[in-house]
Design an enzyme around this catalytic site. Structure first.
Site, PDB file in Angstrom:
ATOM      1  N   THR A 185      15.160  -1.485   4.048  1.00 29.00           N
ATOM      2  CA  THR A 185      14.170  -2.251   3.284  1.00 29.00           C
ATOM      3  C   THR A 185      14.649  -3.696   3.280  1.00 29.00           C
ATOM      4  O   THR A 185      15.842  -3.953   3.438  1.00 29.00           O
ATOM      5  CB  THR A 185      14.067  -1.767   1.825  1.00 29.00           C
ATOM      6  OG1 THR A 185      15.323  -1.988   1.211  1.00 29.00           O
ATOM      7  CG2 THR A 185      13.721  -0.294   1.760  1.00 29.00           C
ATOM      8  N   GLU A 330      10.598   3.719   2.293  1.00 30.12           N
ATOM      9  CA  GLU A 330      11.200   4.948   1.747  1.00 30.12           C
ATOM     10  C   GLU A 330      10.272   6.157   1.869  1.00 30.12           C
ATOM     11  O   GLU A 330      10.672   7.278   1.626  1.00 30.12           O
ATOM     12  CB  GLU A 330      11.532   4.753   0.257  1.00 30.12           C
ATOM     13  CG  GLU A 330      12.700   3.841  -0.026  1.00 30.12           C
ATOM     14  CD  GLU A 330      12.298   2.373  -0.119  1.00 30.12           C
ATOM     15  OE1 GLU A 330      11.252   1.978   0.456  1.00 30.12           O
ATOM     16  OE2 GLU A 330      13.039   1.608  -0.760  1.00 30.12           O
ATOM     17  N   LYS A 439       5.247 -10.560 -18.561  1.00 29.16           N
ATOM     18  CA  LYS A 439       5.281 -10.002 -19.909  1.00 29.16           C
ATOM     19  C   LYS A 439       4.885 -11.095 -20.906  1.00 29.16           C
ATOM     20  O   LYS A 439       5.646 -12.011 -21.153  1.00 29.16           O
ATOM     21  CB  LYS A 439       6.669  -9.442 -20.209  1.00 29.16           C
ATOM     22  CG  LYS A 439       6.954  -8.270 -19.290  1.00 29.16           C
ATOM     23  CD  LYS A 439       8.271  -7.600 -19.536  1.00 29.16           C
ATOM     24  CE  LYS A 439       8.465  -6.483 -18.527  1.00 29.16           C
ATOM     25  NZ  LYS A 439       9.243  -6.854 -17.343  1.00 29.16           N
ATOM     26  N   TRP A 444       1.650  -6.507 -20.682  1.00 30.79           N
ATOM     27  CA  TRP A 444       1.856  -6.819 -19.278  1.00 30.79           C
ATOM     28  C   TRP A 444       0.599  -7.399 -18.644  1.00 30.79           C
ATOM     29  O   TRP A 444      -0.512  -6.904 -18.870  1.00 30.79           O
ATOM     30  CB  TRP A 444       2.240  -5.545 -18.513  1.00 30.79           C
ATOM     31  CG  TRP A 444       3.626  -5.072 -18.814  1.00 30.79           C
ATOM     32  CD1 TRP A 444       4.488  -5.577 -19.751  1.00 30.79           C
ATOM     33  CD2 TRP A 444       4.308  -3.986 -18.188  1.00 30.79           C
ATOM     34  NE1 TRP A 444       5.664  -4.856 -19.743  1.00 30.79           N
ATOM     35  CE2 TRP A 444       5.583  -3.882 -18.788  1.00 30.79           C
ATOM     36  CE3 TRP A 444       3.978  -3.088 -17.172  1.00 30.79           C
ATOM     37  CZ2 TRP A 444       6.525  -2.921 -18.417  1.00 30.79           C
ATOM     38  CZ3 TRP A 444       4.905  -2.124 -16.796  1.00 30.79           C
ATOM     39  CH2 TRP A 444       6.169  -2.047 -17.410  1.00 30.79           C
TER      40      TRP A 444
HETATM   41  P1  ADP Z   1      10.059  -4.160   2.263  1.00 31.45           P
HETATM   42  O1  ADP Z   1      10.495  -3.615   0.916  1.00 31.45           O
HETATM   43  O2  ADP Z   1      11.102  -4.105   3.299  1.00 31.45           O
HETATM   44  O3  ADP Z   1       9.335  -5.463   2.172  1.00 31.45           O
HETATM   45  P2  ADP Z   1       8.051  -2.095   2.363  1.00 31.45           P
HETATM   46  O4  ADP Z   1       6.857  -2.170   3.223  1.00 31.45           O
HETATM   47  O5  ADP Z   1       8.805  -0.848   2.311  1.00 31.45           O
HETATM   48  O6  ADP Z   1       8.938  -3.229   2.867  1.00 31.45           O
HETATM   49  O7  ADP Z   1       7.614  -2.491   0.899  1.00 31.45           O
HETATM   50  C1  ADP Z   1       7.045  -1.554   0.036  1.00 31.45           C
HETATM   51  C2  ADP Z   1       6.400  -2.243  -1.128  1.00 31.45           C
HETATM   52  O8  ADP Z   1       5.308  -3.031  -0.677  1.00 31.45           O
HETATM   53  C3  ADP Z   1       5.775  -1.314  -2.127  1.00 31.45           C
HETATM   54  O9  ADP Z   1       6.722  -0.796  -3.020  1.00 31.45           O
HETATM   55  C4  ADP Z   1       4.768  -2.216  -2.800  1.00 31.45           C
HETATM   56  O10 ADP Z   1       5.349  -3.027  -3.790  1.00 31.45           O
HETATM   57  C5  ADP Z   1       4.316  -3.109  -1.684  1.00 31.45           C
HETATM   58  N1  ADP Z   1       3.040  -2.627  -1.142  1.00 31.45           N
HETATM   59  C6  ADP Z   1       2.835  -1.905  -0.040  1.00 31.45           C
HETATM   60  N2  ADP Z   1       1.526  -1.677   0.154  1.00 31.45           N
HETATM   61  C7  ADP Z   1       0.878  -2.252  -0.877  1.00 31.45           C
HETATM   62  C8  ADP Z   1      -0.494  -2.371  -1.277  1.00 31.45           C
HETATM   63  N3  ADP Z   1      -1.479  -1.848  -0.560  1.00 31.45           N
HETATM   64  N4  ADP Z   1      -0.769  -3.034  -2.410  1.00 31.45           N
HETATM   65  C9  ADP Z   1       0.203  -3.580  -3.158  1.00 31.45           C
HETATM   66  N5  ADP Z   1       1.503  -3.522  -2.836  1.00 31.45           N
HETATM   67  C10 ADP Z   1       1.840  -2.864  -1.717  1.00 31.45           C
END
Ligand code: ADP
Length: 542
Positions: A185, A330, A439, A444
């Site tokens: 990640t 993940e 917050k 929120w």
């Molecule tokens: P990295 O953490 O390496 O940037 P990831 O693609 O694994 O790559 O990131 C996952 C995160 O991306 C999710 O936990 C979420 O916060 C965000 N995310 C993914 N898709 C969406 C979506 N459709 N809308 C909002 N947030 C998203």
């Protein structure tokens, strides 16, 4: 009593075997890094992947070795993945958009032994390779004619190397739980964390992804994964597309609107997938040129929230169905997709857009719940938000090397770090990353909702919302805006546009105009940098 069915381990190379046998002549079209469009087939890809496997073994690589790739989406990259997995080794995708020192950290953490690399990244590799002691060999995805001079030791040309094999090789039969892929990640909090996929999780994930209420793909599709193979396991497309035997279009390194449009049109692509920033560039290109998308049926948009205006444009102006999806590295990475259940089938107009705006519902294989900080589950009422937790056969059970243990509980739930609510029909909506939520007075405020609303203004190119310290309310929202070229919307225009569309106390206290908003290596708004940039900002309401 045990079942009496056959043992048929879920191994990734079986996907390519199936594609080669059942869809052998189906094309894989690549925009190569050297320039030309090159056409191969699944049958070719299998032969070449077997050669990769044969040579890796000859060169001393074995079960469990991490073999890195630093490359765009091309047929060569795909063959290499299957060849690596085919000896029980582990493909480890590196994101070239990371800083060199982050790449060095990740490669050393994974102890990569070999690296496949595109020509584009040779200057980068010359910098980082000497800092990774475990690295024994670099294989450059090109032919002799294009091979650059390099001072690095143990560098070989892919096509010359491949020519040394006859392809007379059997895939190594490993246990289906064996690791086959690895992706870190981007580590927006703390160090990057390694996610380790197994053959079983990748095969199951690919099957899950193909289902009609998930991506819904078939052999009759022409599929272009614009999402890079180095971003979150290519959203599973490197496995699910060969699994269904669809024609595969690999866009290489060019993601600008014109290049993407060119392939969508010339190859008659019916299905594609990428993050919103890519589609922003394409839509801009289409608007400037007046071009249309006659062949494209579906676009999957995820990685960050898909703005409502984007869904509206694709569907209304270009007759392309948008599927908003949410996932994480993940989760292999698919979590939810906003396809339409019968409960919502009759909806049209804004009501339908409201549903498509959610991140959607999980397919079989992903369980999901939302809890408070004490792990008490919230009702599925479409409004009570809390920590989003997931589990399933393609969800990480741990990180490589034991990092991040606090994200996993004893019942197998993984805490995503996202804040969300779920509606009575099982549609989940992300309101924020836990660390980005604002917050205000103990309540929120969702920054994603505010950003979505702001980018709906016709003069706004991009928007981000961050919390700014406030003496009375703790934090209040600041809207940061990049204007469209040639447009001059004012604070009053933007706040006027948003008024009445969100709760009054959610309204931003101020608007700041900037030339650009920083992005992470996976195309997300980099809120940490933005908060740093505005750390001394004084709100007019403070
Ligand atoms: P990295 O953490 O390496 O940037 P990831 O693609 O694994 O790559 O990131 C996952 C995160 O991306 C999710 O936990 C979420 O916060 C965000 N995310 C993914 N898709 C969406 C979506 N459709 N809308 C909002 N947030 C998203």
């Amino acid at each position: 009593m045990l079942g009496l069915m056959q043992e048929w381990p879920l191994l990734c190379h079986k996907i390519l075997d199936h594609a080669a046998r059942q869809h052998g002549n189906r094309e894989i079209v690549s925009r190569t890094v050297e320039g030309p469009i090159v056409r191969t087939t699944y049958a070719d890809a299998r032969v070449r992947a077997l050669k990769v496997a044969q040579l890796l073994e000859r060169d001393g690589y074995k079960l469990g070795d991490r073999i890195a790739t630093l490359a765009w989406n091309t047929a060569r990259h795909l063959e290499a993945w299957y060849g690596i997995m085919g000896i029980g080794a582990v493909y480890h995708t590196l994101n070239p958009r990371l800083f060199p020192e982050q790449l060095v950290w990740i490669m050393n953490h994974a102890e990569d032994k070999c690296l496949f690399v595109d020509l584009t990244f040779m200057p980068l590799v010359e910098k980082i390779a000497p800092l990774v002691p475990s690295l024994q060999k670099v294989i450059v995805f090109t032919d002799a004619a294009h091979m650059p001079q390099t001072a690095l030791p143990n560098v070989v040309t892919y096509e010359e190397w491949l020519a040394q094999a006859d392809g007379d090789f059997q895939w190594r039969e490993v246990d289906e739980h064996t690791a086959c892929g690895m992706c870190y990640t981007s580590g927006t909090t703390g160090d990057p964390k390694g996610v380790v996929y197994s053959h079983r999780s990748n095969v199951l994930h690919a099957m899950i992804a193909c289902m009609p209420d998930a991506m819904g793909i078939s052999s009759r599709d022409v599929i272009m994964p614009v999402v890079p193979m180095f971003h979150a396991n290519a959203w599973g497309l490197a496995q699910s597309v060969p699994m269904v035997g669809a024609k595969l279009v690999m866009p290489g390194g060019k993601m600008d609107g014109e290049s993407i449009y060119h392939l969508l049109d010339s190859e008659k692509v019916s299905f594609t997938a990428a993050v919103p920033t890519v589609w922003l560039m394409l839509l801009q290109y289409l608007e400037e040129t007046g071009k249309k998308l006659p062949y494209l049926n579906k676009v999957v948009i995820g990685g960050s929230a898909c703005p409502r205006a984007m869904t509206e444009k694709f569907e209304r102006n270009y007759d392309v169905e948008v599927i908003h999806a949410w996932g994480m590295t993940e989760m292999s990475p698919l979590g939810t997709l906003a396809t339409i259940k019968p409960e919502y089938a009759g909806l049209t107009g804004d009501a339908l857009l409201n549903v498509k705006q959610t991140q959607g519902h999980p397919p079989f294989g992903v369980e999901m719940k939302v809890t408070d900080d004490e792990n008490r589950e919230h009702p599925w009422d479409g409004k009570t938000f809390g920590r989003l937790k997931v589990r399933g056969p393609a969800v990480a059970g741990a990180y490589y090397g034991g990092a991040g243990v606090e994200q996993f509980d004893e019942e197998g739930w993984f805490d995503t770090g996202d804040v969300a609510h779920i509606d009575p029909n099982g549609y989940m909506q992300i309101t924020d990353r836990a660390k980005d939520v604002i917050k205000s007075g103990g309540e929120w405020i969702s920054t994603i909702d505010l950003e979505n609303l702001a980018v709906g203004h016709p003069d706004v190119a991009e928007a981000a919302v961050i919390g700014i310290a406030h003496p009375k309310w703790d934090e209040r929202p600041l809207l940061v805006v990049v204007r469209k070229a040639g447009k001059e919307p004012t604070k009053t225009d933007l706040l006027g546009f948003m008024e009445g569309k969100v709760a009054k106390w959610w309204m931003p206290d101020d608007v700041a105009f900037v030339d650009a908003i920083p992005h992470t290596a996976t195309g997300k708004i980099q809120k940490t940098t933005l908060r740093q940039q505005f750390k001394d900002y004084k709100l007019p309401t403070a």
